[in-house]
Write a protein that holds these residues in place. Structure first.
Motif, short mmCIF file in Angstrom:
data_model
loop_
_atom_site.label_atom_id
_atom_site.label_comp_id
_atom_site.label_asym_id
_atom_site.label_seq_id
_atom_site.Cartn_x
_atom_site.Cartn_y
_atom_site.Cartn_z
N ASP A 152 -9.35 2.80 -0.94
CA ASP A 152 -10.44 2.37 -1.83
C ASP A 152 -10.77 0.88 -1.75
OD1 ASP A 152 -10.62 5.00 -2.83
OD2 ASP A 152 -8.90 4.62 -4.15
N VAL A 153 -10.65 0.33 -0.56
CA VAL A 153 -11.09 -1.05 -0.36
C VAL A 153 -12.46 -0.99 0.32
CG1 VAL A 153 -10.66 -3.15 1.00
CG2 VAL A 153 -8.76 -2.01 -0.18
N ALA A 154 -13.41 -1.77 -0.17
CA ALA A 154 -14.74 -1.78 0.45
C ALA A 154 -14.62 -2.33 1.87
CB ALA A 154 -15.68 -2.66 -0.36
N PRO A 155 -15.20 -1.64 2.85
CA PRO A 155 -15.09 -2.10 4.24
C PRO A 155 -15.47 -3.58 4.39
CG PRO A 155 -16.11 0.06 4.18
CD PRO A 155 -15.92 -0.35 2.75
N ALA A 156 -16.41 -4.05 3.58
CA ALA A 156 -16.86 -5.44 3.71
C ALA A 156 -15.76 -6.44 3.34
CB ALA A 156 -18.09 -5.67 2.84
N SER A 157 -14.80 -6.04 2.48
CA SER A 157 -13.72 -6.97 2.12
C SER A 157 -12.50 -6.79 3.01
CB SER A 157 -13.23 -6.75 0.68
OG SER A 157 -14.20 -6.22 -0.13
N ALA A 158 -12.51 -5.74 3.83
CA ALA A 158 -11.29 -5.38 4.56
C ALA A 158 -10.83 -6.45 5.54
CB ALA A 158 -11.51 -4.06 5.29
N SER A 159 -11.79 -7.17 6.14
CA SER A 159 -11.39 -8.11 7.18
C SER A 159 -10.58 -9.28 6.60
CB SER A 159 -12.61 -8.63 7.93
OG SER A 159 -13.49 -9.24 7.02
N ARG A 160 -10.61 -9.43 5.27
CA ARG A 160 -9.81 -10.50 4.64
C ARG A 160 -8.34 -10.14 4.53
NH1 ARG A 160 -12.78 -10.65 -0.62
NH2 ARG A 160 -10.80 -11.51 -1.32
N ILE A 161 -8.06 -8.85 4.68
CA ILE A 161 -6.67 -8.41 4.54
C ILE A 161 -5.88 -8.80 5.80
CG2 ILE A 161 -5.17 -6.37 4.31
CD1 ILE A 161 -7.53 -4.95 2.92
N VAL A 162 -4.63 -9.21 5.59
CA VAL A 162 -3.71 -9.42 6.70
C VAL A 162 -2.62 -8.37 6.54
CG1 VAL A 162 -2.06 -11.03 7.74
CG2 VAL A 162 -4.21 -11.90 6.79
N ALA A 193 -5.60 3.31 12.34
CA ALA A 193 -5.68 3.72 10.92
C ALA A 193 -6.67 2.82 10.18
CB ALA A 193 -4.30 3.65 10.28
N LEU A 194 -6.65 1.53 10.48
CA LEU A 194 -7.59 0.59 9.85
C LEU A 194 -9.02 0.92 10.26
CD1 LEU A 194 -5.60 -2.75 10.41
CD2 LEU A 194 -5.80 -1.45 8.27
N SER A 195 -9.17 1.35 11.50
CA SER A 195 -10.49 1.69 12.00
C SER A 195 -11.03 2.94 11.28
CB SER A 195 -10.40 1.90 13.50
OG SER A 195 -11.60 2.41 13.99
N ARG A 196 -10.17 3.92 11.04
CA ARG A 196 -10.61 5.11 10.30
C ARG A 196 -10.99 4.74 8.87
NH1 ARG A 196 -6.46 7.39 13.45
NH2 ARG A 196 -4.91 7.08 11.82
N LEU A 197 -10.27 3.78 8.28
CA LEU A 197 -10.55 3.40 6.88
C LEU A 197 -11.80 2.52 6.77
CD1 LEU A 197 -6.98 2.43 5.55
CD2 LEU A 197 -8.37 4.35 4.74
N ALA A 205 -11.22 -7.09 13.21
CA ALA A 205 -11.14 -8.44 12.63
C ALA A 205 -9.85 -8.67 11.83
CB ALA A 205 -12.35 -8.66 11.74
N ILE A 206 -9.14 -7.60 11.52
CA ILE A 206 -7.94 -7.72 10.66
C ILE A 206 -6.75 -8.22 11.48
CG2 ILE A 206 -6.29 -6.41 9.24
CD1 ILE A 206 -8.60 -4.59 8.40
N ARG A 207 -6.09 -9.28 10.99
CA ARG A 207 -4.90 -9.77 11.67
C ARG A 207 -3.71 -8.85 11.34
NH1 ARG A 207 -6.27 -15.31 10.80
NH2 ARG A 207 -6.82 -14.67 8.70
#
Ligand code: PGA
Length: 252
Positions: A152-162, A193-197, A205-207
């Motif tokens: 339930d994280v918006a894809p637009a905020s996901a790249s901020r996650i490490v 898995a990140l790509s599916r989410l 973009a996710i480190r």
């Protein structure tokens, strides 16, 4: 291109006075290193003392945990607003929190949601235990932690996650994973898995960091791997020279 990222997790080490001493040793060497996002995560009691020393240093400050509620009757807990006052980063779901303090994937998810709401960069830890590793369940466990923890994280905020992949059997044991093994978990399990989410572009973009007995001696073995974007360092982050050498290796 993902910017390399190295965070030091001091765990339950260093009084405020000791923390100031370590930061004074780290400042010069770390400030000289460009092209790496660097973060120190001391205990809560040292955040205030350390924060003022890091002003204009380009070195980030992180907490090691936080509660998901904004405030209230939660004795002993620290709120997201309290963390945000001093920090821009927070470690969530570390295996020691999961093992010793009963943290579940759903608690990690609530913390992640609040961290993003408060504009904190969350460093979400996942990883299998020795038992799970030996019984070939690494993918299953890591997938569950990612799917539930990052739900339930918006894809637009996901790249901020490490994300930090930290096999529990490698943490504090001196028995690091091989670079190849960690790279395979990052590239074949976590990033898909990140790509599916969140979609392929956000996932790219996710480190994804490796953690578990990283030292100055083995750091470059990890950083050479295409799917390893940095490290979450425990024990070796308590030694100024050694931690600086790890950050330097990430910049090469
Ligand atoms: P370690 O810990 O580097 O001491 O193995 C890593 C971590 O727990 O984040």
């Amino acid at each position: 291109m993902r910017k390399p990222f190295v965070a030091g997790n001091w765990k339950m080490n260093k009084t405020a006075a000791e923390a100031r001493e370590l930061v004074s040793q780290l400042l010069g060497p770390l400030m000289d290193i460009r092209g790496v996002e660097k973060v120190l995560c001391p205990p809560f009691t040292s955040l205030f003392a350390v924060a003022s020393m890091l002003n204009d240093s380009g070195i980030g400050l992180g907490a090691q945990d936080m509660h998901w509620e904004e405030k209230g009757a939660f004795t002993g807990e620290i709120s997201p607003g309290m963390v945000k006052e001093l920090c821009n980063y927070v470690i969530l779901g570390h295996s020691e929190r999961r093992t010793y303090f009963g943290e579940t994937d759903s608690m990690v998810n609530k913390k992640l949601q609040t961290a993003l709401k408060h504009d904190l960069t969350p460093i979400v830890c996942v990883g299998e235990t020795l038992d799970e590793y030996e019984s070939g369940r690494t993918s299953e466990v890591v997938l569950r932690q990612i799917n539930l923890g990052l739900a339930d994280v918006a894809p637009a905020s996901a790249s901020r996650i490490v994300v930090a992949y930290e096999p529990v059997w490698a943490i504090g044991t001196g028995k690091a994973s091989s670079g190849e093994n960690a790279n395979a978990v990052h590239g074949q399990v976590i990033r898909p898995a990140l790509s599916r989410l969140f979609g392929e572009e956000n996932a790219q973009a996710i480190r994804i960091l490796y953690g578990g007995s990283v030292t100055a001696a083995n750091a470059s073995e990890f950083f050479q791997q295409p799917e390893i974007d940095g490290a979450l360092v425990g024990g070796a982050s308590l030694k100024a020279e050694e931690f600086a050498a790890i950050v330097r290796a990430a910049g090469r």
